[in-house]
Design an enzyme around this catalytic site. Structure first.
Site, PDB file in Angstrom:
ATOM      1  N   CYS A  37      -0.536   4.250   2.246  1.00  0.00           N
ATOM      2  CA  CYS A  37      -0.277   4.088   3.464  1.00  0.00           C
ATOM      3  C   CYS A  37       1.135   4.331   4.040  1.00  0.00           C
ATOM      4  CB  CYS A  37      -0.755   2.554   3.946  1.00  0.00           C
ATOM      5  SG  CYS A  37      -2.257   2.037   3.122  1.00  0.00           S
ATOM      6  N   ASP A  38       1.857   3.563   3.185  1.00  0.00           N
ATOM      7  CA  ASP A  38       3.306   3.353   3.561  1.00  0.00           C
ATOM      8  C   ASP A  38       4.591   4.402   2.859  1.00  0.00           C
ATOM      9  OD1 ASP A  38       2.685   1.685   5.343  1.00  0.00           O
ATOM     10  OD2 ASP A  38       3.109   0.027   4.189  1.00  0.00           O
ATOM     11  N   CYS A  73       0.635  -1.287  -0.031  1.00  0.00           N
ATOM     12  CA  CYS A  73       0.181  -0.033   0.073  1.00  0.00           C
ATOM     13  C   CYS A  73       0.781   1.277   0.218  1.00  0.00           C
ATOM     14  CB  CYS A  73      -0.803   0.060   1.014  1.00  0.00           C
ATOM     15  SG  CYS A  73      -2.061   1.387   1.063  1.00  0.00           S
TER      16      CYS A  73
HETATM   17  C1  LIG Z   1      -0.180  -3.359   5.159  1.00  0.00           C
HETATM   18  C2  LIG Z   1      -1.170  -2.581   5.274  1.00  0.00           C
HETATM   19  C3  LIG Z   1      -0.744  -1.201   5.819  1.00  0.00           C
HETATM   20  C4  LIG Z   1      -1.969  -0.428   5.764  1.00  0.00           C
HETATM   21  N1  LIG Z   1      -1.736   0.995   6.262  1.00  0.00           N
HETATM   22  C5  LIG Z   1      -2.838   1.987   6.266  1.00  0.00           C
HETATM   23  C6  LIG Z   1      -2.444   3.264   6.718  1.00  0.00           C
HETATM   24  O1  LIG Z   1      -1.425   3.480   7.029  1.00  0.00           O
HETATM   25  N2  LIG Z   1      -3.436   3.941   6.785  1.00  0.00           N
HETATM   26  C7  LIG Z   1      -4.631   3.785   6.382  1.00  0.00           C
HETATM   27  O2  LIG Z   1      -5.688   4.650   6.149  1.00  0.00           O
HETATM   28  N3  LIG Z   1      -5.029   2.567   5.694  1.00  0.00           N
HETATM   29  C8  LIG Z   1      -3.920   1.573   5.691  1.00  0.00           C
HETATM   30  N4  LIG Z   1      -4.172   0.349   5.228  1.00  0.00           N
HETATM   31  C9  LIG Z   1      -5.508  -0.085   4.673  1.00  0.00           C
HETATM   32  C10 LIG Z   1      -6.430  -0.417   5.699  1.00  0.00           C
HETATM   33  O3  LIG Z   1      -5.855  -1.418   6.560  1.00  0.00           O
HETATM   34  C11 LIG Z   1      -7.726  -0.838   5.273  1.00  0.00           C
HETATM   35  O4  LIG Z   1      -8.282   0.137   4.287  1.00  0.00           O
HETATM   36  C12 LIG Z   1      -8.926  -1.177   6.247  1.00  0.00           C
HETATM   37  O5  LIG Z   1      -8.284  -1.818   7.223  1.00  0.00           O
HETATM   38  C13 LIG Z   1     -10.260  -1.580   5.493  1.00  0.00           C
HETATM   39  O6  LIG Z   1     -10.962  -2.006   6.701  1.00  0.00           O
HETATM   40  P1  LIG Z   1     -12.162  -2.902   6.768  1.00  0.00           P
HETATM   41  O7  LIG Z   1     -12.891  -3.019   8.151  1.00  0.00           O
HETATM   42  O8  LIG Z   1     -13.021  -2.891   5.422  1.00  0.00           O
HETATM   43  O9  LIG Z   1     -11.697  -4.301   6.386  1.00  0.00           O
HETATM   44  P2  LIG Z   1     -10.465  -5.278   7.096  1.00  0.00           P
HETATM   45  O10 LIG Z   1      -9.409  -4.496   7.908  1.00  0.00           O
HETATM   46  O11 LIG Z   1      -9.736  -6.011   6.043  1.00  0.00           O
HETATM   47  O12 LIG Z   1     -11.081  -6.343   8.183  1.00  0.00           O
HETATM   48  C14 LIG Z   1     -11.906  -7.341   7.632  1.00  0.00           C
HETATM   49  C15 LIG Z   1     -12.330  -8.276   8.645  1.00  0.00           C
HETATM   50  O13 LIG Z   1     -13.295  -9.423   8.276  1.00  0.00           O
HETATM   51  C16 LIG Z   1     -12.756 -10.562   8.801  1.00  0.00           C
HETATM   52  N5  LIG Z   1     -13.336 -11.496   7.872  1.00  0.00           N
HETATM   53  C17 LIG Z   1     -13.118 -11.710   6.411  1.00  0.00           C
HETATM   54  N6  LIG Z   1     -14.068 -12.914   5.865  1.00  0.00           N
HETATM   55  C18 LIG Z   1     -14.643 -13.566   7.055  1.00  0.00           C
HETATM   56  C19 LIG Z   1     -15.434 -14.554   7.333  1.00  0.00           C
HETATM   57  N7  LIG Z   1     -15.768 -15.295   6.452  1.00  0.00           N
HETATM   58  N8  LIG Z   1     -15.938 -14.886   8.613  1.00  0.00           N
HETATM   59  C20 LIG Z   1     -15.437 -14.164   9.758  1.00  0.00           C
HETATM   60  N9  LIG Z   1     -14.792 -13.071   9.465  1.00  0.00           N
HETATM   61  C21 LIG Z   1     -14.259 -12.501   8.324  1.00  0.00           C
HETATM   62  C22 LIG Z   1     -11.235 -10.546   8.630  1.00  0.00           C
HETATM   63  O14 LIG Z   1     -10.654 -11.597   9.224  1.00  0.00           O
HETATM   64  C23 LIG Z   1     -10.809  -9.156   9.102  1.00  0.00           C
HETATM   65  O15 LIG Z   1     -10.574  -9.078  10.371  1.00  0.00           O
HETATM   66  C24 LIG Z   1      -3.145  -0.544   5.247  1.00  0.00           C
HETATM   67  C25 LIG Z   1      -3.232  -1.911   4.635  1.00  0.00           C
HETATM   68  C26 LIG Z   1      -2.120  -2.673   4.722  1.00  0.00           C
HETATM   69  C27 LIG Z   1      -2.495  -4.126   4.232  1.00  0.00           C
END
Ligand SMILES: Cc1cc2nc3c(=O)[nH]c(=O)nc-3n(C[C@H](O)[C@H](O)[C@H](O)COP(=O)(O)OP(=O)(O)OC[C@H]3O[C@@H](n4cnc5c(N)ncnc54)[C@H](O)[C@@H]3O)c2cc1C
Length: 364
Positions: free
Chosen positions: A151-152, A148
């Site tokens: 992000c980084d 990302c």
């Molecule tokens: C390495 C990295 C660094 C990042 N750094 C930043 C940053 O500095 N700033 C920023 O704003 N964003 C950052 N991001 C992006 C940010 O993390 C995401 O945009 C954000 O986490 C999305 O949130 P979400 O709640 O949609 O999903 P997610 O954080 O992906 O959470 C989804 C959850 O659903 C669960 N799940 C999925 N399928 C199932 C199932 N069948 N049954 C039960 N549970 C399930 C998963 O286990 C997970 O815990 C980064 C991403 C990465 C990979």
């Protein structure tokens, strides 16, 4: 194992920023949400708390002037959701039936009935599966390797450094172009001699003097030390198989993302990649009472703040729906929990039995 049946007004899938924000709002609205999240599993790359659990510094989440570590931020989200009475269940959801309300969700040991469902199951970055790519200490993930750039890229570890971006699609062009703001030099390694990216994205990247394309080149290994992070990569020429080392201090894997939507295929409308379709004005999906927020419905922004923002929208949409108020569907129509459809122009109400009545205000 005996199967326990649980019934709730609001069930949320996922404990990333989107799911936990939806939990904070629906819990404060006295809807006693149940949040289900997959347990920690290294093979399937899941951690309660979502994607931010695998990152260190988060410098762009508003409210933390000095930045905050990803796991610490998610612990705060979770405490806030707990404070208002969110109930948590750690389990994999293996099957869902959205054909009728209450919707039915299955885990290994539970059958969960939900009047409304908020899907916040996120997306996962695609990885190459090469040596050196895994999360530190097994590789350099979080220590010079990222998926990302937004992000980084601005972190000190990547500033004024030589970086390698892997990929040939729009994501790779966007990440490479973005990284030229900070990096000394950006190389783009692509396996072919032509890019898959759209014309406009290609042109922007090809015109950028800080970007150098490495055609017919694949990344086979990321090298470095745990103390200092990445210092080189091993590349292979896809035409003749010859390998060579090249010095770089950072690697961005930009080969796309996979939304976690397998469970909902055939029931919810999705785009060709598998992102759940919502229309931007609300988080409603094509099934009344099912809402989607965060990265699972967002192929564009994919940030913690946008995930949290749409999590808030989902909560308010679910509250409205349970309060018998109309919620806008992706089609532009509005629906109520009783099954009334209000046409896009807001002029007509179509009752569940097909009767059409006027929605125009009546002035006495
Ligand atoms: C390495 C990295 C660094 C990042 N750094 C930043 C940053 O500095 N700033 C920023 O704003 N964003 C950052 N991001 C992006 C940010 O993390 C995401 O945009 C954000 O986490 C999305 O949130 P979400 O709640 O949609 O999903 P997610 O954080 O992906 O959470 C989804 C959850 O659903 C669960 N799940 C999925 N399928 C199932 C199932 N069948 N049954 C039960 N549970 C399930 C998963 O286990 C997970 O815990 C980064 C991403 C990465 C990979």
């Amino acid at each position: 194992m005996p199967t326990e049946e649980i019934r709730r007004q609001v069930v949320i899938i996922g404990s990333g920023p989107a799911g936990l924000t939806a939990a904070i709002y629906t819990a404060r609205a006295n809807l006693s949400p149940l949040l289900i999240d997959a347990p920690a599993d290294t093979e399937r790359q899941t951690t309660p708390g979502g994607q931010l659990m695998i990152t260190t510094d988060v410098e762009n989440y508003p409210g933390f002037a000095k930045g905050i570590e990803g796991p610490e931020l998610m612990a705060e989200f979770r405490k806030q959701a707990e404070r208002f009475g969110t109930e948590f269940l750690e389990a994999w959801i293996t099957k869902v039936d959205l054909h009728q309300r209450p919707f039915t969700l299955y885990t290994e040991n539970h059958v969960v009935k939900a009047e409304t469902l908020i899907i916040a199951s996120g997306a996962s970055a695609k990885w190459l599966g090469i040596p050196g790519e895994a999360k530190t200490p097994h590789g350099f993930g979080g220590n010079g390797v990222s998926a990302c750039a937004t992000c980084d890229g601005p972190l000190p570890a990547f500033r004024n450094k030589r970086l390698l971006v892997v990929g040939g699609g729009d994501t790779a062009m966007e990440e490479a172009t973005f990284l030229t703001r900070y990096a000394a030099k950006v190389y783009v390694a692509h396996r072919r001699d032509k890019l898959r990216a759209s014309k406009i994205m290609q042109e922007k990247a090809l015109r950028n003097e800080k970007i150098e394309f490495l055609w017919n080149t694949e990344l086979v290994e990321i090298l470095g030390t745990q103390a200092d992070g990445v210092n080189a990569v091993r590349l292979r020429d896809t035409n003749n198989g010859q390998e060579r080392a090249m010095e770089v201090e950072g690697v961005f894997i930009a080969i796309g993302h996979k939304p976690n939507t397998e469970l909902f295929k055939g029931q919810l409308d999705m785009d060709p990649v598998g992102y759940i379709l919502t229309n931007g004005h609300s988080t409603a999906t094509n099934i009344p009472g099912v809402f989607a927020c965060g990265d699972v419905q967002d192929s564009v922004y994919r940030q913690a703040i946008t995930a949290a923002g749409t999590g808030c929208m989902s909560a308010i949409d679910a509250e409205r729906f349970l309060d018998h108020l109309p919620v806008e569907m992706p089609s532009g129509e509005e629906v109520t929990i009783e099954g009334e459809h209000i046409t896009r122009d807001r002029r007509l109400i179509i009752e569940p039995d097909g009767e059409v009545i006027s929605n125009e205000p009546v002035f006495e």
